[in-house]
Design a protein around this motif. Structure first.
Motif, mmCIF file in Angstrom:
data_model
loop_
_atom_site.group_PDB
_atom_site.id
_atom_site.type_symbol
_atom_site.label_atom_id
_atom_site.label_comp_id
_atom_site.label_asym_id
_atom_site.label_seq_id
_atom_site.Cartn_x
_atom_site.Cartn_y
_atom_site.Cartn_z
ATOM 1 N N MET A 1 0.904 -0.949 0.029
ATOM 2 C CA MET A 1 0.090 0.210 -0.091
ATOM 3 C C MET A 1 0.819 1.100 -0.110
ATOM 4 S SD MET A 1 -2.659 1.208 2.877
ATOM 5 C CE MET A 1 -4.020 0.212 2.576
ATOM 6 N N ARG A 2 0.508 2.106 -0.967
ATOM 7 C CA ARG A 2 1.429 3.422 -0.743
ATOM 8 C C ARG A 2 0.461 4.682 0.094
ATOM 9 N NH1 ARG A 2 4.923 5.837 -4.675
ATOM 10 N NH2 ARG A 2 4.437 8.294 -5.117
ATOM 11 N N ILE A 3 1.286 5.048 0.886
ATOM 12 C CA ILE A 3 0.813 5.941 1.992
ATOM 13 C C ILE A 3 1.165 7.393 1.643
ATOM 14 C CG2 ILE A 3 0.639 6.413 4.498
ATOM 15 C CD1 ILE A 3 1.539 3.545 4.780
ATOM 16 N N TYR A 4 0.448 8.309 1.819
ATOM 17 C CA TYR A 4 0.851 9.908 1.871
ATOM 18 C C TYR A 4 0.975 10.384 3.261
ATOM 19 C CZ TYR A 4 0.070 14.758 1.098
ATOM 20 O OH TYR A 4 0.439 16.146 1.056
ATOM 21 N N VAL A 5 2.184 11.311 3.159
ATOM 22 C CA VAL A 5 2.457 11.984 4.455
ATOM 23 C C VAL A 5 2.771 13.336 4.167
ATOM 24 C CG1 VAL A 5 4.132 11.821 6.285
ATOM 25 C CG2 VAL A 5 3.992 9.994 5.375
ATOM 26 N N GLY A 6 1.893 14.174 4.706
ATOM 27 C CA GLY A 6 1.852 15.697 4.465
ATOM 28 C C GLY A 6 2.144 16.386 5.623
ATOM 29 N N ASN A 7 2.217 17.616 5.266
ATOM 30 C CA ASN A 7 2.855 18.490 6.522
ATOM 31 C C ASN A 7 4.243 18.068 6.897
ATOM 32 O OD1 ASN A 7 2.356 21.002 7.777
ATOM 33 N ND2 ASN A 7 1.803 19.773 9.685
ATOM 34 N N LEU A 8 5.116 17.455 6.260
ATOM 35 C CA LEU A 8 6.413 17.071 6.571
ATOM 36 C C LEU A 8 7.278 18.354 6.600
ATOM 37 C CD1 LEU A 8 7.769 14.305 7.203
ATOM 38 C CD2 LEU A 8 8.179 14.268 4.874
ATOM 39 N N SER A 9 8.185 18.164 7.733
ATOM 40 C CA SER A 9 9.154 19.494 7.986
ATOM 41 C C SER A 9 10.096 19.073 6.924
ATOM 42 C CB SER A 9 9.819 18.705 9.403
ATOM 43 O OG SER A 9 11.119 19.812 9.509
ATOM 44 N N VAL A 62 0.467 6.532 12.945
ATOM 45 C CA VAL A 62 1.463 7.855 12.603
ATOM 46 C C VAL A 62 0.611 9.140 12.329
ATOM 47 C CG1 VAL A 62 3.451 8.541 11.194
ATOM 48 C CG2 VAL A 62 3.223 6.236 11.845
ATOM 49 N N ASP A 63 -0.790 9.048 12.001
ATOM 50 C CA ASP A 63 -1.424 10.517 11.785
ATOM 51 C C ASP A 63 -1.487 11.117 12.867
ATOM 52 O OD1 ASP A 63 -2.860 12.078 10.220
ATOM 53 O OD2 ASP A 63 -4.859 11.012 10.825
ATOM 54 N N ASN A 64 -1.178 12.629 12.488
ATOM 55 C CA ASN A 64 -1.051 13.601 13.665
ATOM 56 C C ASN A 64 0.109 13.405 14.705
ATOM 57 O OD1 ASN A 64 -3.166 15.026 12.743
ATOM 58 N ND2 ASN A 64 -4.843 13.455 13.687
ATOM 59 N N LYS A 65 1.077 12.506 14.404
ATOM 60 C CA LYS A 65 2.176 12.363 15.439
ATOM 61 C C LYS A 65 3.139 13.497 14.775
ATOM 62 C CE LYS A 65 4.206 8.671 16.973
ATOM 63 N NZ LYS A 65 5.072 7.288 16.762
ATOM 64 N N LYS A 73 0.074 14.584 8.713
ATOM 65 C CA LYS A 73 -0.915 14.237 8.122
ATOM 66 C C LYS A 73 -0.714 12.881 7.422
ATOM 67 C CE LYS A 73 -5.537 14.224 7.961
ATOM 68 N NZ LYS A 73 -6.045 13.462 9.022
ATOM 69 N N VAL A 74 -1.375 11.866 7.630
ATOM 70 C CA VAL A 74 -1.016 10.581 7.005
ATOM 71 C C VAL A 74 -2.425 9.999 6.649
ATOM 72 C CG1 VAL A 74 -0.028 8.339 7.206
ATOM 73 C CG2 VAL A 74 0.822 10.153 8.478
ATOM 74 N N ASN A 75 -2.296 9.445 5.161
ATOM 75 C CA ASN A 75 -3.469 8.629 4.783
ATOM 76 C C ASN A 75 -3.306 8.065 3.338
ATOM 77 O OD1 ASN A 75 -3.623 10.759 2.826
ATOM 78 N ND2 ASN A 75 -4.916 12.065 3.924
ATOM 79 N N GLU A 76 -3.975 7.064 3.016
ATOM 80 C CA GLU A 76 -3.578 6.295 1.866
ATOM 81 C C GLU A 76 -3.508 7.016 0.688
ATOM 82 O OE1 GLU A 76 -5.354 2.431 -0.501
ATOM 83 O OE2 GLU A 76 -6.436 3.005 1.438
ATOM 84 N N ALA A 77 -2.509 6.829 -0.190
ATOM 85 C CA ALA A 77 -2.451 7.690 -1.224
ATOM 86 C C ALA A 77 -3.313 7.442 -2.426
ATOM 87 C CB ALA A 77 -0.912 7.402 -1.870
ATOM 88 N N LYS A 78 -3.959 8.577 -3.089
ATOM 89 C CA LYS A 78 -4.778 8.283 -4.276
ATOM 90 C C LYS A 78 -3.985 8.070 -5.389
ATOM 91 C CE LYS A 78 -8.535 11.135 -1.849
ATOM 92 N NZ LYS A 78 -7.697 11.337 -0.647
ATOM 93 N N PRO A 79 -4.494 7.339 -6.228
ATOM 94 C CA PRO A 79 -3.803 7.160 -7.673
ATOM 95 C C PRO A 79 -3.588 8.525 -8.303
ATOM 96 C CG PRO A 79 -5.688 5.935 -7.353
ATOM 97 C CD PRO A 79 -6.014 6.695 -6.109
ATOM 98 N N ARG A 80 -2.628 8.756 -8.898
ATOM 99 C CA ARG A 80 -2.267 10.111 -9.511
ATOM 100 C C ARG A 80 -2.866 10.170 -10.776
ATOM 101 N NH1 ARG A 80 3.757 12.073 -10.839
ATOM 102 N NH2 ARG A 80 3.198 14.027 -11.903
ATOM 103 N N ASN A 81 -3.843 11.336 -11.194
ATOM 104 C CA ASN A 81 -4.463 11.535 -12.313
ATOM 105 C C ASN A 81 -3.172 12.121 -13.134
ATOM 106 O OD1 ASN A 81 -6.903 10.419 -11.415
ATOM 107 N ND2 ASN A 81 -7.542 12.646 -10.778
#
Length: 86
Positions: A1-9, A62-65, A73-81
């Motif tokens: 599974m591909r996971i998106y990690v946002g708001n990364l330092s 890991v979300d909100n850690k 912010k962590v969630n399942e990555a959506k397929p790229r259009n």
């Protein structure tokens, strides 16, 4: 599974991400997205995990850690259009 990690330092590195997700299972890859021109982090990354159950557990764990001083912010990555190039 591909996971998106946002708001990364911008100072976060592959090892910090790998360590945060490895607590939940085997991490296949970590890719911090960087700016082509400056080489600096764009503030998000993708983590791939082989086992979907472990990946889902990692997303909720890991979300909100805090990683490298910022709450991610962590969630399942959506397929790229694919956008058409003109």
């Amino acid at each position: 599974m591909r996971i998106y990690v946002g708001n990364l330092s911008w100072t976060a590195d592959d090892n910090e991400l790998r360590d945060a997700f490895a607590a939940y299972g085997e991490v296949a890859s970590v890719q911090i997205i960087t700016d082509r021109e400056t080489g600096r982090s764009r503030g998000f990354a993708f983590v791939e995990m082989e086992n979907d159950a472990e990946a889902k557990e990692a997303i909720s764990g890991v979300d909100n850690k805090e990683i490298a001083g910022r709450q991610v912010k962590v969630n399942e990555a959506k397929p790229r259009n694919e956008k058409p190039r003109y």
